[in-house]
Design an enzyme around this catalytic site. Structure first.
Site, PDB file in Angstrom:
ATOM      1  N   ASP A   1       0.855  -1.194   0.000  1.00  0.00           N
ATOM      2  CA  ASP A   1       0.000   0.000   0.000  1.00  0.00           C
ATOM      3  C   ASP A   1       0.885   1.236   0.000  1.00  0.00           C
ATOM      4  O   ASP A   1       2.085   1.156   0.317  1.00  0.00           O
ATOM      5  CB  ASP A   1      -0.936   0.013   1.212  1.00  0.00           C
ATOM      6  CG  ASP A   1      -0.178   0.045   2.542  1.00  0.00           C
ATOM      7  OD1 ASP A   1       0.838  -0.686   2.673  1.00  0.00           O
ATOM      8  OD2 ASP A   1      -0.590   0.791   3.451  1.00  0.00           O
TER       9      ASP A   1
ATOM     10  N   GLU B   1      -0.033  -1.100   5.831  1.00  0.00           N
ATOM     11  CA  GLU B   1       1.036  -0.560   6.670  1.00  0.00           C
ATOM     12  C   GLU B   1       0.885   0.939   6.897  1.00  0.00           C
ATOM     13  O   GLU B   1       1.050   1.427   8.020  1.00  0.00           O
ATOM     14  CB  GLU B   1       2.413  -0.850   6.035  1.00  0.00           C
ATOM     15  CG  GLU B   1       3.573  -0.670   6.993  1.00  0.00           C
ATOM     16  CD  GLU B   1       4.094   0.736   7.081  1.00  0.00           C
ATOM     17  OE1 GLU B   1       4.828   1.032   8.037  1.00  0.00           O
ATOM     18  OE2 GLU B   1       3.760   1.579   6.208  1.00  0.00           O
TER      19      GLU B   1
ATOM     20  N   SER C   1       8.308   4.521  11.743  1.00  0.00           N
ATOM     21  CA  SER C   1       7.740   3.388  12.473  1.00  0.00           C
ATOM     22  C   SER C   1       7.244   2.317  11.501  1.00  0.00           C
ATOM     23  O   SER C   1       6.678   2.633  10.467  1.00  0.00           O
ATOM     24  CB  SER C   1       6.546   3.853  13.314  1.00  0.00           C
ATOM     25  OG  SER C   1       6.873   5.014  14.042  1.00  0.00           O
TER      26      SER C   1
HETATM   27  N1  BES Z   1       8.613   3.070   5.417  1.00  0.00           N
HETATM   28  C1  BES Z   1       7.960   3.774   6.464  1.00  0.00           C
HETATM   29  C2  BES Z   1       8.681   3.639   7.786  1.00  0.00           C
HETATM   30  C3  BES Z   1       9.872   4.522   7.871  1.00  0.00           C
HETATM   31  C4  BES Z   1       9.714   5.895   7.841  1.00  0.00           C
HETATM   32  C5  BES Z   1      11.119   3.988   7.985  1.00  0.00           C
HETATM   33  C6  BES Z   1      10.795   6.731   7.918  1.00  0.00           C
HETATM   34  C7  BES Z   1      12.195   4.830   8.056  1.00  0.00           C
HETATM   35  C8  BES Z   1      12.047   6.189   8.027  1.00  0.00           C
HETATM   36  C9  BES Z   1       6.545   3.254   6.619  1.00  0.00           C
HETATM   37  O1  BES Z   1       5.927   3.003   5.385  1.00  0.00           O
HETATM   38  C10 BES Z   1       5.703   4.291   7.287  1.00  0.00           C
HETATM   39  O2  BES Z   1       5.474   5.325   6.701  1.00  0.00           O
HETATM   40  N2  BES Z   1       5.234   3.995   8.472  1.00  0.00           N
HETATM   41  C11 BES Z   1       4.294   4.809   9.154  1.00  0.00           C
HETATM   42  C12 BES Z   1       3.690   3.942  10.216  1.00  0.00           C
HETATM   43  C13 BES Z   1       2.445   4.463  10.836  1.00  0.00           C
HETATM   44  C14 BES Z   1       1.330   4.685   9.868  1.00  0.00           C
HETATM   45  C15 BES Z   1       2.007   3.503  11.922  1.00  0.00           C
HETATM   46  C16 BES Z   1       5.015   6.005   9.736  1.00  0.00           C
HETATM   47  O3  BES Z   1       6.167   5.900  10.154  1.00  0.00           O
HETATM   48  O4  BES Z   1       4.407   7.077   9.754  1.00  0.00           O
HETATM   49 MN    MN Z   2       7.128   1.988   4.164  1.00  0.00          MN
HETATM   50 MN    MN Z   3       5.374   4.947   4.522  1.00  0.00          MN
END
Ligand code: BES
Ligand code: MN
Ligand code: MN
Length: 480
Positions: A100, A166, A419
């Site tokens: 997604d 995700e 995250s």
């Molecule tokens: N790929 C990201 C996680 C990430 C962000 C890793 C920045 C390293 C640096 C992931 O797709 C993401 O955006 N996660 C969300 C999680 C949330 C919706 C619970 C985030 O970090 O905002």
């Molecule tokens: Mn991601």
């Molecule tokens: Mn992301």
């Protein structure tokens, strides 16, 4: 046992086909946070499932049930489980990715249509999801395609877990992971996990990542009038929801990044001298943060404080206000119901269970001080705990050797500010080491306009993922 030269050659020879396939993936607008796009997330799951089967993965689409989003009941998109190989002499590696993406509209400021992959002459592959996280998932597909087409066995047993929620808190996935980690489940016997869903710290140094921040995401709603009102008719006669909301939202964080909710920042120990040295060693500068942010806006002049702000301290960000006037012109409205959205990134020892009550109590108390007759409601929309891994594990060692082989560089060891809540679920329910092995660069612009993945990161990144599997097999020869 380094990766076979034929594999590296295959990746170079097929680069254009791989990029075309990335274009096919980007063309499906699988936005999990937009109810009207839910069909596209399902379509994306089916597309990926077809691709996995074509490269020899045995798969299963798992129905995750229903959930409520924006007061609507929706079917969750299916997760994809997969496996290749069951050789007791080989290690079993679980790979995870999400298919997604974040919302994107040309009108947000994109130079091109977000869902048409544009190949820029400077090598950027521009499109929503190119870096987060379709590019990395396709990197794995590329690796598997080599083995399928050349009838080569993988050096490890592989298990896959791909999801379509995700970006919206991975709803439904935790329970599935726990269930499949049980004896007889799809993840039974997994020795380590590799997640490629993050980015290098800068634009020049590959990285391995051993930490992620957790998250608590809040929605604060103030309502009062039965409908939107005319400010000329009702101004100074009634309690206005926006006024209360802005007052409360202004009490969450100061402009130096300090969190104003009592007890939240205080949970985190100050760094020791030795710990500061870890950040001192990283290949990073204030110019890097300002370049990737696209503005000269770093809070601190110190590289170490800047990096610690992202990697080892919590942060609170204000994301937006739903229900407020946001159109063109100068509408003289008093909005009837407004919701402020904000989130806190958490670091050990913080957890959502510890932090959420502090936020709720603080805002409830601050609202009471306003003597407002409006209604107040605070909800937590989703959350996840922070995660830290042991970098001395062979999983990291294999990735280090693979990085040296592909990039002729020593990787940065980083903690990420973002995250991926399921990371900790994997670590805990399987009891194994989890590695984050990024493909993209620090300025890819995940979640932003003109998100890109550099062609060289896609191609070298594919080599890295494949080489990692070979190095893992080599380093664990004879190890339990
Ligand atoms: N790929 C990201 C996680 C990430 C962000 C890793 C920045 C390293 C640096 C992931 O797709 C993401 O955006 N996660 C969300 C999680 C949330 C919706 C619970 C985030 O970090 O905002
Ligand atoms: Mn991601
Ligand atoms: Mn992301």
């Amino acid at each position: 046992m380094p990766a076979p030269p034929e594999f590296l050659q295959f990746v170079d020879n097929n680069a254009d086909k791989f990029i075309k396939r990335l274009g096919d993936a980007v063309a499906i607008p699988s936005i999990s946070g937009d109810a009207s796009r839910r069909g596209d997330v399902v379509k994306m799951a089916e597309w990926l499932n077809g691709q996995l089967k074509a490269v020899g993965v045995e798969t299963q689409l798992v129905d995750l049930g229903k959930h409520v989003m924006d007061d609507q009941e929706l079917n969750l998109p299916p997760a994809i489980l997969g496996r290749i190989g069951n050789d007791p002499k080989k290690k079993t590696v679980l790979i995870y990715g999400h298919f997604d993406v974040q919302p994107a509209n040309k009108s947000d400021g994109w130079d091109t249509d977000p869902f048409t992959l544009v190949i820029h002459e400077d090598g950027r592959l521009i499109g929503r999801g190119s870096s987060d996280d379709k590019g990395p998932i396709l990197g794995w597909l590329n690796v598997l395609q080599y083995h399928r087409e050349n009838k080569k066995e993988l050096p490890v047993n592989l298990r896959c877990c791909f999801e379509g929620m995700e970006e919206n808190g991975s709803e439904g996935l935790d329970d599935l992971v726990k269930k499949e980690s049980q004896p007889g489940g799809w993840f039974d016997g997994v020795d380590c996990v590799c997640i490629s869903d993050n980015y290098w710290l800068n634009n020049r140094t590959p990285a391995l990542t051993y930490g992620l921040r957790g998250l608590s995401y809040f929605k604060l709603t103030i309502s009062g009038p039965g409908r939107d009102l005319h400010s000329g008719v009702f101004g100074r006669m009634v309690h206005e929801p926006m006024t209360d909301l802005i007052t409360l939202m202004s009490k969450l964080v100061d402009n130096q990044g300090n969190i104003l909710i009592p007890g939240v920042d205080e949970m985190v120990e100050p760094p020791t001298i030795n710990e500061r040295a870890i950040y001192e060693r990283l290949d990073y500068s204030i110019a890097d943060v300002e370049q990737s942010a696209g503005g000269q806006i770093a809070i601190s002049d110190s590289k170490v404080d800047t990096l610690m702000g992202r990697m080892r301290y919590p942060s609170l960000s204000i994301h937006g206000i739903e229900g407020a006037f946001s159109g063109v012109g100068a509408k003289t409205v008093i909005p009837a119901k407004v919701s402020g959205k904000f989130s806190i990134r958490l670091v050990p020892p913080q957890t959502p269970e510890l932090v959420e009550p502090l936020v709720e109590k603080y805002l409830t108390d601050e609202f009471a001080k306003l003597n407002s007759k409006n209604k107040f409601r605070i909800e937590c929309l989703h959350n996840g705990r922070p995660w830290l891994a042991d970098i001395n594990h062979w999983n990291f060692e294999a990735a280090k050797i693979a990085t040296r082989a592909v990039y002729q560089q020593e990787p940065d060891l980083t903690r990420e500010g973002g995250s991926i809540p399921v990371t900790l679920t994997f670590a805990e329910s399987l009891g194994v080491n989890v590695l984050l092995l990024p493909m993209g660069r620090g300025d890819d612009g995940a979640h932003s306009t003109n998100e890109k993945l550099d062609r060289s990161n896609f191609i070298q990144g594919t080599k890295l993922l494949g080489t990692y599997l070979y190095e893992l097999a080599a380093i664990t020869q004879g190890k339990q």
